[in-house]
Design an enzyme around this catalytic site. Structure first.
Site, mmCIF file in Angstrom:
data_model
loop_
_atom_site.group_PDB
_atom_site.id
_atom_site.type_symbol
_atom_site.label_atom_id
_atom_site.label_comp_id
_atom_site.label_asym_id
_atom_site.label_seq_id
_atom_site.Cartn_x
_atom_site.Cartn_y
_atom_site.Cartn_z
ATOM 1 N N ASP A 238 -0.497 4.356 0.736
ATOM 2 C CA ASP A 238 -1.000 5.380 1.657
ATOM 3 C C ASP A 238 -0.321 5.196 3.010
ATOM 4 O O ASP A 238 0.270 4.146 3.286
ATOM 5 C CB ASP A 238 -2.527 5.278 1.814
ATOM 6 C CG ASP A 238 -2.974 3.939 2.398
ATOM 7 O OD1 ASP A 238 -2.407 2.896 2.014
ATOM 8 O OD2 ASP A 238 -3.882 3.925 3.247
ATOM 9 N N HIS B 84 0.836 -1.217 0.000
ATOM 10 C CA HIS B 84 0.000 0.000 0.000
ATOM 11 C C HIS B 84 0.856 1.246 0.000
ATOM 12 O O HIS B 84 1.923 1.283 0.608
ATOM 13 C CB HIS B 84 -1.012 -0.010 1.148
ATOM 14 C CG HIS B 84 -0.448 0.017 2.539
ATOM 15 N ND1 HIS B 84 -0.260 1.175 3.256
ATOM 16 C CD2 HIS B 84 -0.043 -0.987 3.369
ATOM 17 C CE1 HIS B 84 0.210 0.890 4.458
ATOM 18 N NE2 HIS B 84 0.360 -0.417 4.558
ATOM 19 N N GLU C 217 -5.246 1.321 2.309
ATOM 20 C CA GLU C 217 -5.104 0.254 3.310
ATOM 21 C C GLU C 217 -5.287 0.763 4.737
ATOM 22 O O GLU C 217 -5.941 0.116 5.562
ATOM 23 C CB GLU C 217 -3.730 -0.426 3.177
ATOM 24 C CG GLU C 217 -3.622 -1.755 3.896
ATOM 25 C CD GLU C 217 -3.203 -1.659 5.343
ATOM 26 O OE1 GLU C 217 -3.275 -2.671 6.049
ATOM 27 O OE2 GLU C 217 -2.794 -0.559 5.794
#
Ligand code: BES
Ligand code: ZN
Length: 473
Positions: free
Chosen positions: A101, A99, A168
């Site tokens: 983020d 992920h 996520e």
């Protein structure tokens, strides 16, 4: 093949500055998924990765997931990036998930340096910045593997497919449906899955991981007066929302971290002697926890008990109260409406729905005992199921051999206390084995202030991810 692997490892050893540079670029993009005002940065991060992968010669595509409403803002969901590198029917296809983020971070939270500017400490060998270990370092580890092979003019030993998301840390909104919808198309060739998004058990010994806890998040709101009130004028005359909420929240969990909600432990799979043995042989001590927390605060001094309470039992944490007075100073207010936030980590064989039912019953009955005239509302949020897999599989054998090659030790086989909601979806929708192969250490401070990744973990971790591809091939 082995010769190619040695060339790859040598290349990484001698290009450490390049590895640091690309991590610095990624950390400078504050891709915080949980805050609507940062959403353009999450989108920018997705684009940045997509372009990097394209420049590395991958066949890469951005998939839009639509929009979401976050705290009253209608905003675009970050795209899923699916990139393919290699297309040889004679080779295995390995799907990698990560992920892009990160959790929120402000210097004023207590960071020593700017969180979105990579700080390289020459003295300690630490790479400090939000996302260094969770999960930008590991994601870039895969990109570094591709870059090294390109520079050396070598083919990868497998067909590599990457699936990178930007939500996520906020419950992977939209990703389950995306994976399920594309299981028989985009992901049809996948032979096994590898995720690098967790951590070693301590600070010296690597591990591979075959389980994660799920999570059920709750918001509990007590509503009372129409507006905030003066406690000198109304204190003592009325039922106060904050008093009600604190009573109910305190009834959820005991000070020694046991969940006090009836029915929760009934759903937990019984402990078998073989399972207990797995925890007994893990190289771990109470001081590992103390080092990671910077305190002496474990609820037990028994290593096995402490390990099991993280890996195979549920836990309940109280996170915060929205609407409560939390600034410096002494404001004599009675808050009109407060929302308590808590979550329960789920383990086999707990079902999120049954867990939510137990919580609802308990909260209602505890609130009734208060005889309050206020109102209460419970809102459960995005529950994620727990995941475990039998590690007797060639995917785990490959990761074990790769770890031995890079670190010279047999890795511990662990389960994790944290959650990566998409793991179970990959396992179920693709019907393939999923492996967790961590890069960072227990004391990296994921989600915390001064999050870091040790340079040695980043370099060796990149070598490990590449070596795993050779071993799994
Ligand atoms: N990297 C973590 C998952 C993790 C945490 C693995 C701790 C091992 C130990 C991941 O990025 C994460 O933080 N996930 C969230 C998921 C939640 C928002 C649904 C978590 O566990 O809180
Ligand atoms: Zn995280």
């Amino acid at each position: 093949m082995t010769d190619n692997r040695s060339k790859f490892v040598k290349y990484i050893e001698s290009h450490q500055q390049d590895l640091i540079n690309i991590l610095a670029e990624a950390i400078a993009i504050p891709s915080v998924s949980g805050d609507a005002s940062y959403r353009p940065e999450v989108l920018r991060m997705g684009k940045w990765l997509h372009e990097k992968l394209g420049a590395l010669g991958a066949q890469t595509e951005l998939f839009e997931l639509g929009r979401q409403n976050l705290d009253g803002h209608d905003i675009e969901l970050p795209p899923v990036i699916v990139a393919k590198y290699g297309n040889d029917p004679a080779k295995k296809t390995i799907l990698v998930y990560g992920h892009y983020d990160v959790q929120p971070a402000l210097k004023s939270d207590g960071w020593d340096t700017e969180p979105f500017s990579l700080h390289v400490s020459e003295a300690t060998g630490k790479l400090v910045g939000r996302g260094a270990t969770d999960d930008k370092g590991p994601v870039l580890g895969w990109l570094n593997v591709i870059e090294a092979h390109r520079a050396l003019g070598l083919d990868l030993p497998v067909n590599l497919q990457l699936c990178l998301e930007g939500m996520e840390e906020s419950g992977s909104v939209g990703l389950d449906e995306f994976v399920e919808r594309n299981a028989k198309t985009l992901f049809k060739d996948v032979d096994a899955v590898c995720i690098s998004d967790n951590y070693w058990l301590g600070t010296t010994k690597p591990c591979i991981t075959h389980g994660l806890r799920g999570v059920a998040y709750f918001k509990l709101t007590v509503h009372g007066p129409a507006a905030d009130l003066h406690s000198g004028v109304f204190g003592g005359m009325i039922h106060e929302p904050m008093t009600d909420l604190v009573h109910v929240m305190a009834s959820l969990v005991t000070p020694d971290a046991k969940i006090a909600i009836p029915g929760i432990y009934d759903q937990v799979a019984p402990l078998t002697p073989e399972e207990r043995k797995r925890f007994e042989v893990m190289e771990f001590s109470i001081s590992d926890v103390d080092n990671s927390t910077g305190s002496k605060s474990t609820v037990s001094e028994d290593k096995v008990e402490v390990l099991m309470s993280r890996m195979r039992y549920p836990s309940l944490s109280l996170h915060g109260i929205e609407g409560a007075f939390a600034e410096p100073g002494s404001k004599t207010v009675i808050p009109a409406k407060v929302t308590g936030k808590f979550s329960i980590r789920l383990v086999p064989d707990m079902e999120p729905e049954t867990c939510v039912d137990c919580v609802r019953k308990h909260v209602e009955s505890e609130f009734a005992k208060l005889h309050s005239k206020n109102t209460i509302k419970l809102e459960p949020d995005h529950p994620g199921k727990p995941w475990t897999v039998d590690p007797n599989h060639w995917n785990y054998e490959a990761a074990t051999r790769a770890t031995e090659l890079i670190y010279g030790v047999k890795p511990d086989l662990t389960r994790e206390g944290g959650s990566i909601p998409i793991t179970l979806t990959f396992a179920d929708a693709l019907g393939k084995n999923v492996l967790l192969l961590p890069m960072g250490r227990a004391d990296d401070g994921a989600h915390s202030t001064n999050e870091k990744l040790d340079l040695s973990n980043y370099v060796k971790g990149t070598e490990l991810l590449g070596t795993y591809l050779y071993e799994v091939a």
